[in-house]
Design a protein around this motif. Structure first.
Motif, PDB file in Angstrom:
ATOM      1  N   THR A  90      28.132  27.147  15.028  1.00  9.03           N
ATOM      2  CA  THR A  90      27.171  27.003  15.062  1.00  9.03           C
ATOM      3  C   THR A  90      26.027  27.837  14.089  1.00  9.03           C
ATOM      4  OG1 THR A  90      26.833  26.353  17.412  1.00  9.03           O
ATOM      5  CG2 THR A  90      25.014  27.945  16.657  1.00  9.03           C
ATOM      6  N   ALA A  91      26.560  28.695  13.646  1.00 12.78           N
ATOM      7  CA  ALA A  91      25.933  29.648  12.522  1.00 12.78           C
ATOM      8  C   ALA A  91      25.983  28.808  11.218  1.00 12.78           C
ATOM      9  CB  ALA A  91      26.487  30.752  12.186  1.00 12.78           C
ATOM     10  N   VAL A  92      27.219  28.040  11.056  1.00 12.84           N
ATOM     11  CA  VAL A  92      27.289  26.973   9.925  1.00 12.84           C
ATOM     12  C   VAL A  92      26.362  25.833  10.032  1.00 12.84           C
ATOM     13  CG1 VAL A  92      28.730  25.492   8.764  1.00 12.84           C
ATOM     14  CG2 VAL A  92      29.624  27.488   9.620  1.00 12.84           C
ATOM     15  N   MET A  93      26.009  25.273  11.336  1.00  7.06           N
ATOM     16  CA  MET A  93      25.460  24.063  11.422  1.00  7.06           C
ATOM     17  C   MET A  93      23.890  24.387  11.342  1.00  7.06           C
ATOM     18  SD  MET A  93      27.071  22.279  14.724  1.00  7.06           S
ATOM     19  CE  MET A  93      28.911  22.770  15.228  1.00  7.06           C
ATOM     20  N   LEU A  94      23.439  25.718  12.000  1.00  2.00           N
ATOM     21  CA  LEU A  94      21.942  25.931  11.767  1.00  2.00           C
ATOM     22  C   LEU A  94      21.975  26.200  10.226  1.00  2.00           C
ATOM     23  CD1 LEU A  94      19.186  26.450  12.821  1.00  2.00           C
ATOM     24  CD2 LEU A  94      20.107  28.758  13.811  1.00  2.00           C
ATOM     25  N   GLY A 128      19.344  39.546  17.004  1.00  2.00           N
ATOM     26  CA  GLY A 128      19.984  38.934  18.133  1.00  2.00           C
ATOM     27  C   GLY A 128      21.476  38.532  17.778  1.00  2.00           C
ATOM     28  N   PHE A 129      22.450  38.270  18.670  1.00  2.00           N
ATOM     29  CA  PHE A 129      23.776  38.138  18.515  1.00  2.00           C
ATOM     30  C   PHE A 129      23.804  36.876  17.465  1.00  2.00           C
ATOM     31  CE2 PHE A 129      27.867  36.067  19.388  1.00  2.00           C
ATOM     32  CZ  PHE A 129      28.576  37.176  19.353  1.00  2.00           C
ATOM     33  N   VAL A 130      23.265  35.513  17.755  1.00  2.00           N
ATOM     34  CA  VAL A 130      23.446  34.581  16.742  1.00  2.00           C
ATOM     35  C   VAL A 130      22.607  34.565  15.495  1.00  2.00           C
ATOM     36  CG1 VAL A 130      23.392  31.941  16.644  1.00  2.00           C
ATOM     37  CG2 VAL A 130      23.950  33.005  18.708  1.00  2.00           C
ATOM     38  N   GLY A 131      21.492  35.316  15.816  1.00  2.00           N
ATOM     39  CA  GLY A 131      20.516  35.442  14.378  1.00  2.00           C
ATOM     40  C   GLY A 131      21.503  36.335  13.400  1.00  2.00           C
ATOM     41  N   ARG A 132      22.192  37.498  13.829  1.00  2.00           N
ATOM     42  CA  ARG A 132      23.050  37.949  12.572  1.00  2.00           C
ATOM     43  C   ARG A 132      24.104  37.020  12.202  1.00  2.00           C
ATOM     44  NH1 ARG A 132      23.631  44.027  14.071  1.00  2.00           N
ATOM     45  NH2 ARG A 132      21.706  44.507  15.242  1.00  2.00           N
ATOM     46  N   LEU A 133      24.977  36.374  12.932  1.00  2.00           N
ATOM     47  CA  LEU A 133      25.763  35.519  12.562  1.00  2.00           C
ATOM     48  C   LEU A 133      25.044  34.530  11.417  1.00  2.00           C
ATOM     49  CD1 LEU A 133      27.830  34.588  15.695  1.00  2.00           C
ATOM     50  CD2 LEU A 133      28.216  36.285  14.083  1.00  2.00           C
ATOM     51  N   LEU A 134      23.829  33.995  11.967  1.00  2.00           N
ATOM     52  CA  LEU A 134      23.236  33.219  10.932  1.00  2.00           C
ATOM     53  C   LEU A 134      22.832  33.939   9.687  1.00  2.00           C
ATOM     54  CD1 LEU A 134      21.854  30.468  10.114  1.00  2.00           C
ATOM     55  CD2 LEU A 134      19.969  31.488  11.354  1.00  2.00           C
ATOM     56  N   ALA A 135      22.405  35.141   9.545  1.00  2.00           N
ATOM     57  CA  ALA A 135      22.098  35.828   8.373  1.00  2.00           C
ATOM     58  C   ALA A 135      23.328  36.076   7.658  1.00  2.00           C
ATOM     59  CB  ALA A 135      21.313  36.966   8.869  1.00  2.00           C
TER      60      ALA A 135
END
Length: 410
Positions: A359-363, A18-25
């Motif tokens: 948010t990717a940094v926070m999570l 997903g969009f945010v999942g890619r950023l988190l990875a």
């Protein structure tokens, strides 16, 4: 419950395509300590392979796991394979409860990005007791919803207590930011509106300032500020508008207070607004933001206008461009008065679009704290909040990642 020795991963990103999942990875591939065992999970192996191939070098050998929220056995295997599961799969009310349940039963720590009051209430009711038995830390709201709000109030409460000023009384957060919306955020808002239409009785839950309390009957009889519905002015003349995240963030902060035995004070009154600036421009902006929010909620409440919105709003799986994310930022100023009259100010801020880059940094840092800092975390399990689950450890991690968390006496 899976034994720690049987877990082959330290951290799994569920929803990595997903969009945010890619950023988190991408964030974890660039910032997780060497040797951290990370895996990517989702419904499609082919899409997971695409995500992995685009990661920085450290992530290109990560394991890939297929799992689906409609397949309980796949979620059980997923939860039992890892110490921590970070999920970006929303709307959480639609897809999230089976994931929380699997983690609670397996004793697996869990972190999400939800901003949905109804989902968190359901997760508490269904999973808190089980998670406390297995030792799982179930941590909701690990992004812009609601880490800056939660940690700022946590730090204010600690500072007032250390100074002997007593608990906090009147606390107000003023948020300013530059950022965009993703299709996933819009989908979550839509899902909550639809839930209220299907069951109007849920409006009582949404409207209760202590909706996420661990024990509603034990909450102090303190009249809480209503979530702002009109433009207002602060004491120093700045204009404010309703903050779209306030109905969720305020309830997370109050839950944190209760989970820590009302460490912020039994008389805490907490509210949030959005800052729009001073003078005529600030007033006009506040009026425009207020009208826009009311219009959006009204439009989502009716099927014909909801269909029109679907044509112009971002679709699920999409979000701001990389250039737009890099230009974003957030700043939250939280003013508090303690029981003895002393006044404090907390400031939280960071670079990058708050709902995506920041948010990717926070999570990412929350998930790493759960995976790697267990011996330093508060001795709590069950359905938690960022402040009650990770507190000072998460503050330290976010400061090291470039975010600001400061408290001063005024």
């Amino acid at each position: 419950m899976a034994a720690d020795g049987a877990r082959t991963h330290d951290l799994v990103v569920y929803g990595a395509t997903g969009f945010v999942g890619r950023l988190l990875a991408d964030y974890l591939a660039g910032h997780a300590p060497e040797g951290t065992r990370i895996a990517l999970a989702g419904r499609s192996r082919a899409r997971l392979e695409e995500v992995r191939a685009a990661l920085p070098p450290a992530g290109r050998n990560w394991a890939l796991l297929e799992a689906d929220s409609t397949d309980p056995e796949s979620l059980r295997a997923l939860a039992e394979s890892t110490r921590v599961l970070a999920t970006t799969v929303g709307p959480y009310a639609r897809y999230g409860l089976p994931v929380v349940e699997a983690c609670a039963r397996a004793g697996t720590h869990y972190a999400d990005l939800t901003g949905e009051v109804l989902f968190v209430r359901d997760a508490i009711d269904r999973c808190d007791a089980v998670a406390r038995e297995t030792g799982a830390r179930i941590v909701h709201a690990c992004g812009y919803d609601s880490i800056p709000s939660d940690l700022s109030t946590f730090l204010l409460g600690r500072r007032a207590a250390a100074d002997g000023a007593g608990g906090l009384r009147d606390v107000q957060l003023v948020a300013t930011a530059r950022g965009g919306f993703s299709g996933g955020t819009i989908d979550s808002m839509r899902a909550q509106v639809e839930a209220l239409q299907e069951n109007p009785a849920l409006r009582r839950v949404i409207g209760d300032p202590f909706a996420l309390s661990p024990d509603r009957a034990e909450e102090p009889d303190t009249r809480q500020p209503r979530d702002a519905g009109l433009p207002t002015r602060t004491a120093d003349g700045r204009w404010t508008a309703p903050f779209v995240m306030a109905p969720f963030n305020t309830r997370i902060v109050r839950r944190s207070n209760a989970l820590q035995d009302w460490a912020y004070g039994r008389e805490l009154r907490y509210s949030e607004v959005m800052g729009t600036g001073g003078g005529p421009v600030g007033a006009v902006t506040a009026a425009g933001v207020t009208a826009g929010l009311l219009g959006a909620v009204s439009a989502m409440s009716f099927a014909p206008t909801r269909g029109l919105l679907d044509r112009v709003l971002p679709a699920p799986g999409t979000g701001p461009s990389e250039a737009a994310r890099e230009k974003g930022w957030f700043r939250m100023v939280v003013d508090a008065t303690a029981e003895d009259g002393r006044r404090y100010r907390a400031t939280a801020g960071g670079k990058g679009d708050p709902g995506y880059a920041a948010t990717a940094v926070m999570l990412g840092e929350a998930a790493l704290a759960l995976a790697l800092d267990g011996d330093r975390l508060p001795d709590r399990a069950g359905s938690l909040t960022p402040a009650s689950a990770m507190g000072e450890v998460l503050v330290e991690r976010l400061r090291a990642a470039g975010h600001t968390y400061e408290v001063t006496e005024r």
